[in-house]
Design a protein around this motif. Structure first.
Motif, PDB file in Angstrom:
ATOM      1  N   LEU A  74     -15.556  58.424  -2.604  1.00 39.90           N
ATOM      2  CA  LEU A  74     -15.378  59.997  -2.976  1.00 39.90           C
ATOM      3  C   LEU A  74     -14.041  60.336  -2.626  1.00 39.90           C
ATOM      4  O   LEU A  74     -13.185  59.748  -1.861  1.00 39.90           O
ATOM      5  CB  LEU A  74     -16.508  60.439  -1.958  1.00 39.90           C
ATOM      6  N   SER A  75     -13.502  61.448  -3.202  1.00 37.04           N
ATOM      7  CA  SER A  75     -12.199  62.239  -3.155  1.00 37.04           C
ATOM      8  C   SER A  75     -12.565  63.595  -3.140  1.00 37.04           C
ATOM      9  O   SER A  75     -13.542  64.016  -3.754  1.00 37.04           O
ATOM     10  CB  SER A  75     -11.249  61.670  -3.952  1.00 37.04           C
ATOM     11  N   ALA A 101     -12.452  68.992   3.464  1.00 38.49           N
ATOM     12  CA  ALA A 101     -12.989  67.550   3.404  1.00 38.49           C
ATOM     13  C   ALA A 101     -14.222  67.319   4.238  1.00 38.49           C
ATOM     14  O   ALA A 101     -14.407  68.358   5.152  1.00 38.49           O
ATOM     15  CB  ALA A 101     -11.836  66.777   4.273  1.00 38.49           C
ATOM     16  N   LEU A 102     -15.093  66.357   3.858  1.00 38.66           N
ATOM     17  CA  LEU A 102     -16.262  66.174   4.840  1.00 38.66           C
ATOM     18  C   LEU A 102     -15.742  65.794   6.265  1.00 38.66           C
ATOM     19  O   LEU A 102     -14.792  65.020   6.436  1.00 38.66           O
ATOM     20  CB  LEU A 102     -16.769  65.166   4.113  1.00 38.66           C
ATOM     21  N   LEU A 138     -19.590  61.644   7.384  1.00 35.18           N
ATOM     22  CA  LEU A 138     -19.532  60.277   6.680  1.00 35.18           C
ATOM     23  C   LEU A 138     -20.178  59.319   7.596  1.00 35.18           C
ATOM     24  O   LEU A 138     -20.876  58.469   7.121  1.00 35.18           O
ATOM     25  CB  LEU A 138     -17.980  60.142   6.703  1.00 35.18           C
ATOM     26  N   LEU A 139     -20.085  59.401   9.035  1.00 34.70           N
ATOM     27  CA  LEU A 139     -20.805  58.512   9.855  1.00 34.70           C
ATOM     28  C   LEU A 139     -22.308  58.692   9.721  1.00 34.70           C
ATOM     29  O   LEU A 139     -23.082  57.432   9.569  1.00 34.70           O
ATOM     30  CB  LEU A 139     -20.358  58.583  11.173  1.00 34.70           C
ATOM     31  N   PHE A 149      -7.648  61.075   9.927  1.00 33.23           N
ATOM     32  CA  PHE A 149      -7.331  60.703   8.423  1.00 33.23           C
ATOM     33  C   PHE A 149      -8.324  60.787   7.426  1.00 33.23           C
ATOM     34  O   PHE A 149      -8.216  61.166   6.493  1.00 33.23           O
ATOM     35  CB  PHE A 149      -6.649  59.109   8.707  1.00 33.23           C
ATOM     36  N   MET A 150      -9.549  60.486   7.937  1.00 35.57           N
ATOM     37  CA  MET A 150     -10.767  60.391   7.334  1.00 35.57           C
ATOM     38  C   MET A 150     -11.067  61.903   6.847  1.00 35.57           C
ATOM     39  O   MET A 150     -11.788  62.329   5.972  1.00 35.57           O
ATOM     40  CB  MET A 150     -11.926  59.826   8.027  1.00 35.57           C
ATOM     41  N   GLU A 151     -10.774  62.775   7.755  1.00 33.09           N
ATOM     42  CA  GLU A 151     -11.110  64.328   7.322  1.00 33.09           C
ATOM     43  C   GLU A 151      -9.920  65.026   6.898  1.00 33.09           C
ATOM     44  O   GLU A 151      -9.920  66.001   6.854  1.00 33.09           O
ATOM     45  CB  GLU A 151     -11.264  64.838   8.975  1.00 33.09           C
TER      46      GLU A 151
END
Length: 220
Positions: free
Chosen positions: A127-128, A134-135, A140-141, A216-218
């Motif tokens: 996903l992007s 952002a999620l 995500l987890l 960074f993930m968010e």
């Protein structure tokens, strides 16, 4: 920079009737996680063709069964026949629904001696983000954890590629930024991925979460 949620496990000959409910449960988890995961359609040969594809009902066992059968590998020589040991493949795209562009694929039911362990069974989500939203890492987890509960894989990860590297990148590749890693009780899977806080997983297995990569993930 896409976020990837992936799980892998080895060969197991199983009937399609057992696999369909697991695929349906997987899409149910995705649909509950974010609006961008609530609509899926077949991929096309071009973006234009894929955007015009009719969305499929991923809550319908019959629809999913048909897609899995359609995704079987077939012999090259006519009459082309399915190759059972190569399993079933389903690959869909969300048509840039919501604020996400996402694709997912499931390969299951394979038991071929000619395929690697990781390619026998896998469920992959890429996903992007299309805007600044952002999620959250918790979402995500949650998708990752529920995916491991559905499939009981050997291993899996949430990771993201960082062009030019990242301070919290993996020791073997600074551009590989891992947020979470799951490993079953078997202890199999790639070495060196046990980064961060360790958690026990209900039903067995272990989960590592790398808090240093959360922001960074968010980041959209």
């Amino acid at each position: 920079m896409s976020v990837n949620i992936c799980v892998y496990w080895g060969a197991s000959q199983r009937p399609l009737e057992e696999l369909v409910p697991q695929v349906a449960a997987y899409f149910h988890v995705l649909g509950k996680a974010a609006d961008g995961f609530s609509r899926w359609a077949p991929k096309g040969r071009s973006i234009k063709q894929a955007m015009l594809s009719e969305p499929v009902d991923t809550s319908s066992p019959e629809v999913l069964r048909g897609l899995l059968l359609k995704g079987q590998n077939k012999t090259d020589i006519a009459p082309r026949q399915p190759i059972p040991e190569l399993g079933y493949t389903l690959s869909l795209w969300n048509q840039r629904h919501g604020n996400l562009e996402a694709s997912t694929s499931v390969h299951c039911g394979a038991y071929s001696q000619y395929l690697s362990e990781d390619s026998q069974y896998n469920a992959l989500l890429k996903l992007s983000y299309l805007d600044g939203r952002a999620l959250g890492a918790a979402i995500l987890l949650d998708v990752f954890s529920k995916t491991t509960e559905i499939w009981r894989p050997v291993w899996g990860a949430i990771w993201r590629y960082a062009h030019g590297g990242h301070p919290s990148g993996a020791p073997w590749d600074p551009s590989y930024v891992q947020y979470a890693f799951y490993q079953s009780q078997s202890g199999l899977g790639p070495a060196g991925r046990d980064i961060g806080r360790q958690h026990a997983v209900p039903g067995g297995g272990r989960l590592w979460i790398n808090d240093a990569t959360t922001s960074f993930m968010e980041t959209a």
